[in-house]
Motif scaffolding. Structure first.
Motif, short mmCIF file in Angstrom:
data_model
loop_
_atom_site.label_atom_id
_atom_site.label_comp_id
_atom_site.label_asym_id
_atom_site.label_seq_id
_atom_site.Cartn_x
_atom_site.Cartn_y
_atom_site.Cartn_z
N LYS A 1 0.81 -1.24 -0.18
CA LYS A 1 -0.19 -0.01 -0.02
C LYS A 1 0.72 1.37 0.13
O LYS A 1 0.51 2.28 -0.68
N SER A 2 2.07 1.10 0.68
CA SER A 2 2.84 2.65 0.94
C SER A 2 3.65 2.53 -0.68
O SER A 2 3.64 3.80 -0.88
N ILE A 3 4.03 1.58 -1.17
CA ILE A 3 4.36 1.65 -2.53
C ILE A 3 3.42 2.31 -3.46
O ILE A 3 3.71 3.32 -4.46
N ILE A 4 2.16 1.94 -3.40
CA ILE A 4 0.92 2.51 -4.24
C ILE A 4 0.89 3.90 -3.87
O ILE A 4 1.01 4.86 -4.85
N GLN A 5 1.04 4.32 -2.88
CA GLN A 5 0.79 5.59 -2.40
C GLN A 5 1.83 6.51 -3.08
O GLN A 5 1.67 7.61 -3.38
N LEU A 6 3.22 5.98 -2.63
CA LEU A 6 4.33 6.63 -3.22
C LEU A 6 4.25 6.82 -4.72
O LEU A 6 4.57 7.95 -5.29
N LEU A 7 3.92 5.84 -5.50
CA LEU A 7 3.64 5.99 -6.80
C LEU A 7 2.60 6.86 -7.34
O LEU A 7 2.95 7.86 -8.26
N PHE B 1 1.62 9.63 -5.52
CA PHE B 1 2.22 11.02 -4.87
C PHE B 1 3.18 11.11 -6.06
O PHE B 1 3.26 12.38 -6.50
N GLY B 2 4.16 10.54 -6.67
CA GLY B 2 5.08 10.83 -7.81
C GLY B 2 4.54 11.26 -8.91
O GLY B 2 4.87 12.08 -9.51
N TYR B 3 3.56 10.46 -9.21
CA TYR B 3 2.63 10.89 -10.43
C TYR B 3 2.19 12.19 -10.43
O TYR B 3 2.25 13.01 -11.55
N HIS B 4 1.89 12.42 -9.25
CA HIS B 4 1.20 14.01 -9.34
C HIS B 4 2.11 15.19 -9.17
O HIS B 4 2.00 16.06 -9.93
N GLN B 5 3.34 14.68 -8.54
CA GLN B 5 4.26 15.87 -8.59
C GLN B 5 4.87 15.59 -10.00
O GLN B 5 5.15 17.02 -10.32
N ALA B 6 4.99 14.82 -10.77
CA ALA B 6 5.45 14.75 -11.97
C ALA B 6 4.74 15.48 -13.09
O ALA B 6 4.99 16.55 -13.82
N ARG C 1 -5.42 18.01 -3.44
CA ARG C 1 -6.27 18.52 -2.79
C ARG C 1 -5.97 19.19 -1.49
O ARG C 1 -6.43 18.81 -0.33
N MET C 2 -4.98 20.20 -1.67
CA MET C 2 -4.28 20.63 -0.53
C MET C 2 -5.03 21.79 0.16
O MET C 2 -6.12 22.32 -0.42
N ASP C 3 -4.86 21.69 1.52
CA ASP C 3 -5.49 22.87 2.31
C ASP C 3 -4.25 23.08 3.50
O ASP C 3 -3.44 22.51 3.48
N MET C 4 -4.56 23.96 4.25
CA MET C 4 -3.84 24.59 5.33
C MET C 4 -4.86 24.86 6.66
O MET C 4 -5.83 25.19 6.78
N ILE D 1 -2.08 20.27 4.33
CA ILE D 1 -2.64 19.24 4.48
C ILE D 1 -2.84 18.81 3.14
O ILE D 1 -3.28 19.42 2.10
N TYR D 2 -2.54 17.50 2.90
CA TYR D 2 -2.58 17.06 1.46
C TYR D 2 -3.19 15.52 1.18
O TYR D 2 -2.75 14.91 2.34
N ARG D 3 -3.53 15.41 0.32
CA ARG D 3 -4.21 13.80 0.09
C ARG D 3 -3.85 13.28 -0.84
O ARG D 3 -3.85 13.60 -2.13
N VAL D 4 -3.22 11.75 -1.07
CA VAL D 4 -2.82 10.85 -1.73
C VAL D 4 -4.00 10.02 -1.98
O VAL D 4 -4.24 9.22 -0.79
N ARG D 5 -4.80 9.82 -2.85
CA ARG D 5 -6.13 8.90 -3.00
C ARG D 5 -6.98 9.21 -1.69
O ARG D 5 -7.24 10.35 -1.64
N SER D 6 -7.12 8.16 -0.83
CA SER D 6 -8.17 8.24 0.18
C SER D 6 -7.55 8.70 1.49
O SER D 6 -7.97 8.70 2.52
N VAL D 7 -5.89 8.72 1.37
CA VAL D 7 -5.12 9.03 2.80
C VAL D 7 -4.77 10.60 2.82
O VAL D 7 -4.25 11.09 1.82
N THR D 8 -4.97 10.85 3.90
CA THR D 8 -4.59 12.31 4.30
C THR D 8 -3.24 12.43 4.88
O THR D 8 -3.09 11.77 5.94
#
Length: 257
Positions: free
Chosen positions: A2-8, A10-15, A126-129, A176-183
């Motif tokens: 799950k952590s690898i999927i989250q990282l991928l 996150f990397g996709y959105h960064q790219a 979907r960032m917030d502060m 605050i930022y969200r990757v898929r369903s995780v905040t």
């Protein structure tokens, strides 16, 4: 797993958020090895970057509001470039028709690319502060930082005092930022440092590719001073303040309507 999927993800959105900065570096790199017939290099870079911005807007990768923010940053960056070149901080030695007081118009896009990244990543993750200090403290701090880029040529440099003030003003502020369903969340000041460092890396690439030259790089290229990281750290703060405030205003209007 799950952590690898989250990282991928996150990397996709960064790219995807880095499309415009990558377009700038790609154009700079290609223009050093591929000659442009009947057109100066700086002029060709400007036309290519305008085309990239148009295509990003037409394809939906950037919204009209994001284009407006990018234009604001282009103007802010161009004014700073004109002043810094006049003061001899760096130079653009190549000829071009699209130069204003020794500064090619494409240079403003290097600042605008920071705004493009900020707007893109804000929307995609979907960032917030939380703990935002408000318009007045953040605007006064951002204005003082921008002014210091001009005034330190005549009066003492307040860079380190302003840096300390950043940690005071934003010490309660978290992204605050969200990757898929995780905040997730991160201290805003830490985000400033991370982004400033990567912009410093990009600056080294840019000077190596001849985007501009510092006075000590005219004979041969070498690493940009580490002290420049603090300059980019402060510049990122201006970017975040403007983008965050515009996002806040837009969200408030949406609620009211």
């Amino acid at each position: 797993m799950k952590s690898i999927i989250q990282l991928l993800h996150f990397g996709y959105h960064q790219a995807m958020s880095c499309i415009f900065p990558v377009a700038i570096f790609g154009t700079l790199a290609l223009s050093t090895v591929i000659p442009f017939p009947s057109i100066y290099r700086y002029d060709a870079i400007l036309l290519i970057l305008l085309a990239v911005q148009y295509l990003m807007f037409r394809s939906g990768l950037e919204t009209l509001d994001e284009i407006k923010v990018i234009c604001v940053f282009h103007l802010i960056g161009l004014l700073l470039e004109i002043y810094k070149v006049h003061m001899g901080s760096w130079s653009y030695p190549e000829p071009a028709y699209s130069k204003i007081l020794g500064v090619p118009l494409y240079s403003g896009f290097m600042y605008a690319s920071v705004a493009s990244f900020m707007c893109q990543i804000w929307r995609r993750l979907r960032m917030d502060m939380t703990g935002w200090p408000g318009l007045l403290p953040s605007a006064l701090l951002g204005g003082a930082i921008y002014l210091n880029f001009f005034t330190h040529h005549f009066i003492p440099d307040f860079r380190w005092w302003l840096t300390a003030l950043v940690f005071v003003v934003f010490w309660k502020t978290w992204i605050i930022y969200r990757v898929r369903s995780v905040t997730y969340r991160m201290p805003l000041s830490l985000a400033f440092i991370i982004v400033g460092f990567f912009i410093w890396l990009a600056e080294n690439i840019s000077t190596f590719l001849g985007a501009w030259k510092y006075p000590d790089q005219h004979e041969s290229w070498h690493l940009v001073s580490f002290s420049k990281i603090s300059s980019w750290f402060l510049l990122v703060i201006i970017s975040v303040i403007i983008v965050a405030q515009l996002k806040y205003v837009k969200a408030k209007r949406s609620v009211q309507s």
